[in-house]
Design a protein around this motif. Structure first.
Motif, short mmCIF file in Angstrom:
data_model
loop_
_atom_site.label_atom_id
_atom_site.label_comp_id
_atom_site.label_asym_id
_atom_site.label_seq_id
_atom_site.Cartn_x
_atom_site.Cartn_y
_atom_site.Cartn_z
N VAL A 108 42.38 -103.35 -74.28
CA VAL A 108 41.89 -104.70 -73.94
C VAL A 108 42.94 -105.74 -74.32
CG1 VAL A 108 39.98 -106.35 -74.22
CG2 VAL A 108 39.60 -103.94 -74.69
N LYS A 135 36.94 -109.59 -83.89
CA LYS A 135 36.45 -108.32 -84.42
C LYS A 135 37.08 -108.06 -85.77
CE LYS A 135 35.78 -105.46 -80.34
NZ LYS A 135 36.25 -104.24 -79.66
N GLY A 139 36.01 -103.00 -88.76
CA GLY A 139 34.61 -103.10 -88.34
C GLY A 139 33.94 -101.81 -87.88
N GLY A 140 32.65 -101.89 -87.82
CA GLY A 140 31.81 -100.80 -87.33
C GLY A 140 30.40 -101.31 -87.24
N GLY A 141 29.61 -100.68 -86.37
CA GLY A 141 28.20 -101.06 -86.25
C GLY A 141 28.02 -102.49 -85.77
N ARG A 143 29.32 -105.10 -86.82
CA ARG A 143 29.40 -106.14 -87.86
C ARG A 143 30.79 -106.78 -87.89
NH1 ARG A 143 27.45 -103.11 -92.75
NH2 ARG A 143 27.54 -101.34 -91.36
N MET A 145 31.66 -109.16 -85.92
CA MET A 145 32.04 -109.41 -84.53
C MET A 145 31.41 -110.72 -84.07
SD MET A 145 31.46 -106.74 -81.47
CE MET A 145 32.23 -105.33 -82.13
N PHE A 179 37.13 -111.40 -74.23
CA PHE A 179 35.74 -110.98 -74.12
C PHE A 179 35.50 -110.61 -72.67
CE2 PHE A 179 31.26 -111.50 -73.27
CZ PHE A 179 30.70 -110.80 -74.32
N GLN A 209 22.63 -102.00 -75.10
CA GLN A 209 22.87 -102.37 -76.50
C GLN A 209 22.12 -103.64 -76.86
OE1 GLN A 209 27.08 -102.95 -76.95
NE2 GLN A 209 27.55 -100.77 -76.71
N HIS A 212 25.20 -105.59 -80.20
CA HIS A 212 26.38 -104.73 -80.10
C HIS A 212 26.12 -103.33 -80.62
CE1 HIS A 212 28.70 -108.10 -78.84
NE2 HIS A 212 28.55 -108.73 -79.97
N ILE A 254 35.86 -99.83 -72.90
CA ILE A 254 35.07 -100.90 -72.34
C ILE A 254 35.47 -100.99 -70.87
CG2 ILE A 254 36.71 -102.72 -73.01
CD1 ILE A 254 34.14 -104.37 -73.69
N MET A 269 38.85 -99.07 -76.56
CA MET A 269 38.26 -99.97 -77.54
C MET A 269 38.50 -99.44 -78.94
SD MET A 269 34.61 -101.79 -76.85
CE MET A 269 33.82 -100.24 -76.63
N GLU A 270 38.08 -98.20 -79.18
CA GLU A 270 38.34 -97.58 -80.47
C GLU A 270 38.04 -96.10 -80.37
OE1 GLU A 270 35.85 -98.60 -83.76
OE2 GLU A 270 34.02 -98.48 -82.61
P1 ADP Z 1 31.91 -101.50 -83.67
O1 ADP Z 1 32.95 -100.57 -84.19
O2 ADP Z 1 31.56 -102.60 -84.64
O3 ADP Z 1 30.71 -100.81 -83.12
P2 ADP Z 1 33.19 -101.78 -81.07
O4 ADP Z 1 34.60 -102.20 -80.97
O5 ADP Z 1 32.88 -100.33 -80.89
O6 ADP Z 1 32.61 -102.29 -82.46
O7 ADP Z 1 32.32 -102.62 -80.05
C1 ADP Z 1 30.91 -102.54 -80.04
C2 ADP Z 1 30.35 -103.18 -78.78
O8 ADP Z 1 30.73 -104.55 -78.68
C3 ADP Z 1 30.84 -102.56 -77.49
O9 ADP Z 1 30.11 -101.44 -77.13
C4 ADP Z 1 30.65 -103.71 -76.51
O10 ADP Z 1 29.31 -103.84 -76.14
C5 ADP Z 1 30.98 -104.93 -77.33
N1 ADP Z 1 32.41 -105.29 -77.14
C6 ADP Z 1 33.45 -104.81 -77.82
N2 ADP Z 1 34.61 -105.33 -77.38
C7 ADP Z 1 34.29 -106.18 -76.37
C8 ADP Z 1 35.04 -107.06 -75.52
N3 ADP Z 1 36.36 -107.17 -75.61
N4 ADP Z 1 34.35 -107.78 -74.61
C9 ADP Z 1 33.02 -107.71 -74.51
N5 ADP Z 1 32.26 -106.93 -75.29
C10 ADP Z 1 32.88 -106.17 -76.22
#
Ligand code: ADP
Length: 624
Positions: A108, A135, A139-141, A143, A145, A179, A209, A212, A254, A269-270
């Motif tokens: 991204v 972010k 991070g995770g879950g 939080r 964000m 975003f 979701q 998130h 994503i 994303m991760e």
């Molecule tokens: P975490 O590790 O906290 O779960 P993630 O990076 O996996 O965070 O993202 C969790 C969720 O947040 C994704 O599944 C998506 O719905 C939303 N998200 C993450 N990045 C973006 C982005 N760049 N634009 C829009 N939504 C996003």
């Protein structure tokens, strides 16, 4: 596989289901996770003392913590997961993104650098273009964000994201990225072994979701094309090979699906370097036991199957059942699960749960109650099976999201596969609308409250629920207190076992036979009627009890859940506007902003740092 298991548990889990299921169990400390499940030293000691050979970290707590894996390995035990080095490579979102960019995996657009000054982040955000997403790099879950729509809100969002990240992960550094509007979350399950081989087990779609966080996951992704699948699984395998990955892992992408699924519109994303909560949907469509594979690979075996031998068949869904109040912004709840009943398990229906009737959902851990996993020959069949399984689920004693999950599973857009991560928020009102108790529900409550539902019908006047009287049936009075207020009813039964119920001026004829009426559960002082996935709670009125305390009045705001007051933004005498932030509560590891429900002047406001229980008055307003 014939492997004996040793569970660990905290005070709160002394009688938990996992403790009962394991061959042995070791107590590792008090209820707060920081003093038990996050104490790597205690877990390693427990493993050594139990003469364990390996440690499976599950999918929470320390499962992605490379320091824990190091300690396990240093103690001469096998860590069932990837090497600490590959966990570290993916552990921080910013470093992982830099690494993936170099490896040629699409990432991204955003800023993943070390600099953290406001001016720098503000200029990067401007370059990326609003809206942006902040972010926490650790991070995770969901939080840490925050979505930011315009430059003026950046500073406030940054400090709030940092606060949450510091509290949750002990690391307040953030990254900023574009975003993506209405994105889909599609992830690829991969598996590597210690011989350099990596395979994928197809994708999962986790776009449904709230906050998130995933609530319904499925495999495969609806609308997936061959070109897109090839591009995504290739990228996932490349990501895993770049870090020499072994064991189970998930590469999350994503996807901008505003123009269908296109191979040039997905971004890394991760990577989650562990088993995921939603792994059962992959098991359902591949017929592969992912935990068995984890154990085999940790045991030094090669991948059990080659890529060509991994076939996809049918469709699977998983719904996460939580103790939470969907109508109040999905606020986590606690409570004792006085009644718990799930549909019968079969090869196409799995119920995964860590609780049984009588267990409590404590404030210490994630309030997940169960996962329902279903499969079918195609998406429509699997979705119908999911709705039906949810409708047969009965939970009393805490609010749950079951009715919300049914509404989502039955939603026309969801059924059409038109789901993105913002769908639940957009449809929140309809998806979380409380259904009104129908006359059949009220009748069932009254029957259960009077005890008439459990008596057998028959001709014998001594055992008949009708009792016996000359000329006309005996009428008895019963009342219950429900969401819509008190219902007073007059009940009578005829010798054939049918009850006549008269309430609200209506005459409703209701069969006593239990199998015809909605199911009910009695628990101390309460009863719950289950209908179509919704649980209708009633308080059974004790005519001798004193009148209950007064209701919440409209001048005061009460705490929706137990927690503590983190920040207070107003003081007594302040004039505030509707929507203005008054205070921030921290509960269940999350921040909840409490805003003014209307314009007014503050009479009293809770003190910063105060511990509060559910229902505590937080703010009162002066009478206009
Ligand atoms: P975490 O590790 O906290 O779960 P993630 O990076 O996996 O965070 O993202 C969790 C969720 O947040 C994704 O599944 C998506 O719905 C939303 N998200 C993450 N990045 C973006 C982005 N760049 N634009 C829009 N939504 C996003």
């Amino acid at each position: 596989m014939g492997i004996a298991t040793v569970a660990v548990y905290s005070d709160a889990d002394a009688r938990a289901l996992h403790v009962e299921m394991a061959d042995e169990a070791v107590h590792i400390g008090p209820s707060p996770a920081g003093e038990s499940y996050l104490r790597d030293d205690r877990i390693v000691t427990a493993a050594i003392n139990a003469r364990a050979e390996a440690v499976h970290p599950g999918y929470g707590f320390l499962s992605e913590n490379p320091d824990f894996a190091d300690q396990v390995i240093a103690a001469g035990l096998v860590f069932i997961g990837p090497s600490p080095a590959s966990m570290r490579a993916m552990g921080l979102k910013d470093a992982a993104k830099r690494l993936m960019e170099r490896a040629g995996v699409p990432v991204v657009p955003g800023y993943h650098g070390e600099g953290q000054e406001l001016v720098l982040l503000a200029s990067k955000a401007r370059e990326i273009g609003y809206p942006v997403l902040i972010k926490a790099r650790a991070g995770g879950g969901g939080r840490g964000m925050r979505r930011v729509d315009n430059p003026d809100d950046l500073a406030e969002a940054l400090s709030s994201a940092r606060r949450e990240a510091r509290a949750a992960f002990g690391d307040d550094r953030v990254l900023v990225e574009k975003f993506i509007e209405s994105p889909r979350h599609i992830e690829v399950q991969i598996f590597g072994d210690n011989f350099g081989d990596v395979v994928h087990l197809y994708e999962r779609d986790c776009s449904a979701q709230r906050r998130h966080q995933k609530v319904i996951e499925e495999a495969p992704a609806p609308g997936m094309t061959q070109a897109m699948r090839t591009a995504m699984t290739d990228a996932a395998v490349k990501a895993a090979k770049t870090i020499g990955y072994s064991g189970a892992g998930t590469v999350e992408f994503i996807v901008d699906a505003s123009d269908g699924l296109r191979p040039d519109r997905f971004w890394f994303m991760e990577m989650n370097t562990r088993l995921q909560v939603e792994h059962p949907v992959t098991e359902m469509i591949t017929g592969i036991d992912l935990v068995e594979w984890q154990l085999r690979i940790a045991n030094g075996e090669k991948l059990p199957r080659s890529q060509e031998q991994i076939a996809l068949s049918g469709h699977a869904f998983e719904a996460r059942i939580y103790a939470e109040d969907a109508a109040r912004g999905f606020l986590p709840a606690t409570g004792t699960l006085h009644h718990l009943a799930f549909p019968a398990q079969s090869p196409t229906l799995r119920v995964e749960t860590g609780v049984r009737a009588g267990d409590a959902v404590s404030p210490y851990y994630d309030p997940m109650i169960a996962k329902l996993v279903v499969s079918g020959p195609d998406r429509a069949a699997a979705l119908e099976a999911l709705s039906m399984a949810l409708e047969q689920t009965e939970i009393a004693g805490s609010v749950t999201n079951v009715a919300f999950l049914v509404a989502l599973a039955r939603d026309a857009d969801f059924a059409a596969g038109a789901v993105d991560t913002g769908m639940i928020v957009r449809k929140q009102e309809t998806l979380t609308a409380a259904s009104a108790a129908t006359p059949a529900v009220v009748s069932a409550a009254l029957l259960a409250a009077s005890g008439l539902d459990s008596l057998s019908a028959g001709d014998d006047p001594w055992s008949s629920p009708a009792g016996y009287s000359h000329f006309h049936p005996i009428e008895r009075q019963t009342s219950v207190q429900g969401a819509q207020g008190e219902v007073v009813a007059f009940l009578s039964a005829d010798p054939a076992g049918r009850a006549m119920i008269r309430f609200d001026g209506e005459r409703e004829r209701q069969a006593i036979a239990r199998d015809r009426a909605p199911r009910t559960a009695l628990w101390p002082g309460h009863l719950t009627v289950f209908s179509g996935g919704a649980a209708f709670d009633y308080i059974m009125r004790d005519p001798f009890a004193k009148k209950a305390q007064s209701e919440t009045d409209d001048t005061g705001m009460r705490a929706p859940m137990p927690g503590f007051v983190k920040i207070v933004r107003a003081t007594r005498g302040d004039t505030v506007n509707k929507g203005q932030t008054l205070l921030v509560l921290e509960a269940m590891k999350m921040e909840h902003t409490i805003t003014a429900p209307h314009d007014g002047t503050i009479a009293e406001i809770a003190a910063e740092g105060a511990q509060i229980t559910e229902g505590t008055v937080l703010v009162t307003f002066e009478q206009a």
